[in-house]
Structures are given as structure tokens and as C-alpha cells.
Design an enzyme around this catalytic site. Sequence first.
Site, PDB file in Angstrom:
ATOM      1  N   ARG A   1      58.208  44.948 -67.601  1.00 32.06           N
ATOM      2  CA  ARG A   1      59.307  44.006 -67.868  1.00 32.06           C
ATOM      3  C   ARG A   1      58.964  43.066 -69.026  1.00 32.06           C
ATOM      4  NH1 ARG A   1      60.346  38.767 -68.662  1.00 32.06           N
ATOM      5  NH2 ARG A   1      58.775  38.242 -67.116  1.00 32.06           N
ATOM      6  N   ASP A   2      58.098  42.098 -68.764  1.00 34.13           N
ATOM      7  CA  ASP A   2      57.779  41.118 -69.813  1.00 34.13           C
ATOM      8  C   ASP A   2      57.159  41.835 -71.011  1.00 34.13           C
ATOM      9  OD1 ASP A   2      57.307  38.736 -71.149  1.00 34.13           O
ATOM     10  OD2 ASP A   2      56.354  37.749 -69.471  1.00 34.13           O
TER      11      ASP A   2
ATOM     12  N   HIS B   1      50.822  33.488 -71.176  1.00 34.59           N
ATOM     13  CA  HIS B   1      50.826  34.259 -72.415  1.00 34.59           C
ATOM     14  C   HIS B   1      49.589  33.829 -73.204  1.00 34.59           C
ATOM     15  CE1 HIS B   1      54.794  36.312 -72.193  1.00 34.59           C
ATOM     16  NE2 HIS B   1      54.940  35.435 -71.215  1.00 34.59           N
TER      17      HIS B   1
ATOM     18  N   CYS C   1      58.558  36.886 -75.316  1.00 35.79           N
ATOM     19  CA  CYS C   1      59.936  36.625 -74.907  1.00 35.79           C
ATOM     20  C   CYS C   1      60.802  36.630 -76.160  1.00 35.79           C
ATOM     21  CB  CYS C   1      60.017  35.273 -74.201  1.00 35.79           C
ATOM     22  SG  CYS C   1      61.702  34.818 -73.801  1.00 35.79           S
TER      23      CYS C   1
END
Length: 302
Positions: free
Chosen positions: A15-16, A209, A240
Amino acid sequence: MNYPSRVKLVDVGPRDGLQNEKSPVPAAVKIKLVQLLQQAGLKEIEVTSFVSPKWVPQMADALDVMAGIERQPDVRYSVLTPNIKGFEAALASKPDEIVVFAAASEAFSQRNINCSIAESIERFAPVVAAAKAAGIYTRGAISCAVGCPYEGDVAPEQVELVARLMKSIGVQHMGVADTIGVGTPLKVQRAIEAALKHYAIGDVSGHFHDTYGQALGNTLASLQMGVWQFDTSIAGLGGCPYAKGATGNVATEDVVYLLHGMGIDTGIELDKLVDAGQYISDFLGRKPNSRAATALLNKRLN
Ligand code: HMG
Ligand code: MG
């Protein structure tokens, strides 16, 4: 120092990790990545997002990916659901856990989910209630918990406020996210302390992150507070789309190397994890963004 004897890692790579990739990654590749992660021993995988395909095209295949994964009974699969539309779409794919994501800064909330912090909580409330009715666990994430790409430093009081609001609508777990990887250990500890005002230590996780190379230090600082759950991303993938310049999450391989070196159990086989990282990195045509994976791959060549 008392460290936890076991740590739970949620691999957010599918996902990320992949949401920010410019070229489409086929659903079959995402499905295979999930398969390799579970073969490596991951018991929690963040698979995809039920968000607007106009906002995040890479996640448009959420239903296909969820339908294609070979689910294991002892693995939990989570998905992001920013609103009731996303939740209703996700429901058919039977996630074990949903994630509602707010921000500790107003500017990031607007850029990422097109509403204020207060509006986001209003949107999440029916999602959380519907998840509860369906027996689905709800995790929350607080983006920009230490710094925002638009507002700069973020005060712990902002994290405390969002954690309180999330708690008030029934969100069961709170992920403290350093979205742009600017945090350093003491700042991250303060953000976690703020979340701990409303959530028990067993209901708080770190999501770091690694833009400035601080994520392992931040992980260690969180472990020292007793946090034992972290989101990490295979091969350090990610970023993101609404946080320009932010790089991927800390690599799962690096965190596993750190934890195993400290005698902390993860249930993950590092060698198989490296294989998973190599698979997705080969597909993307780049090297894994993980020092541990690089070292282990070099060792294999000798
Ligand atoms: P909006 O435009 O304000 O929504 O977007 P809206 O309700 O006004 O609807 C507009 C259109 O979007 C409509 O379609 C809706 O049907 C559609 P139209 O009539 O124009 O054809 N729509 C949807 N479609 C599919 N799924 C949905 C959905 N909702 C509305 N769920 C919205 C609001 C939240 C949807 C939008 O801003 C969005 O999708 N944002 C996604 C942001 C995102 O995914 N960011 C990355 C993930 S968060 C992250 O990475 C941070 C994290 O890792 C922690 C950290 O590191 O900080 C978790
Ligand atoms: Mg993130």
C-alpha cells in the site's frame, strides 16, 4: 533498559510502498508481493487503499488485489478507508482491519484528504461505527505527527488533540506517523507520549518514513518507551503523493535486522524477506532501498 521480547511488524509495502509509483504496477505483481511477504513470516500486511482512483491511481485495483491474494488464516490483512464510500467498497473484500487516516496538521489534512481535521473525524465516525458492527478492527493513523511539508514543525499537542478525537469516535489503535521522515528520536518520543495520553502502549504503533535516515533511530527510541508495533515497508518502498520529497518507510529488512540483532523476536525470516524485496525491486527496476538487504544480497554473490 527493558525492551519488548517480541515485536509485531505490519508490512505496508503493497500500500504505502506502491501508492506513489508513477508507472502502473499490475495487480498480479501486488498479489505476488503479498504472497512473498507472508511466506517470509509477516502476519500483518497492509494490502491496499479504497481511496479515490482520481487521487491515487495506483490503488485503483484495490478490489482485484484483495480478491487475488491467497489468504492465510494466521495473517491479518488491512486496507485504508478514508470515508464511508471507501469502507463500503472494502467490505466486500473482507479486510481484517481498516485504517482511517487523519493528520496532525490542517494543511496536510486538506491536501491529503480534502477536508479539515474536524471534518475528517466527522467522516470517520460512521466508518468506525460500521466497522465495529461488521466486526472489523479499526486502526487510526496520524500523519505529520512531528512535521508537515506545508506547516513545518508540528507540536505534540496537535497529536494529542487528534488522538483524543480518534479515541472519542472509537478508533481502537493509533499509529503515529512521521510522514515526511523529519523526526528525530526525542521529537518522536514526544509525539508518542501525546498519543499515549489516550491510547494504551499496546494500542500504539510507529510509522516512520526514512527521508532523513532517522527511522531506525526513531524505532529504537520508540522501543525504549515500550512500543512494540511498527509499520515498515519491504525494500524501503514508498512515499505519499501529497508529501512531495518524502521517501519510503523504513525498510522492513533493516528493522528486522535491528530487532533480531537485539534478540527481539519478529517471527520473520530475514532471508525470505530479502527475496520479497528483491522481487519487487526487480519489477520496479531498482535496487532495494535497504542497507541490510543490500548487504545480504552482496553476501549471496560471494
Ligand atoms: P473528495 O474529492 O473530497 O471526495 O475526496 P468527495 O466525497 O467529494 O467525492 C469526489 C469523487 O470521488 C466522487 O466521484 C466520489 O464518488 C469519489 P465523482 O462523482 O467525481 O466521479 N470518491 C471515491 N472513490 C473511490 N473511493 C473512495 C471515494 N471517495 C470519494 N473512497 C477523498 C476525498 C478522501 C476520497 C480523497 O481525498 C482521496 O481519495 N484521498 C486519498 C489520499 C490518499 O490515499 N493518500 C495516501 C494515503 S495516506 C498516507 O500515505 C499516510 C500514511 O501512510 C501515514 C503517514 O505516513 O502519514 C497512512
Ligand atoms: Mg506513510
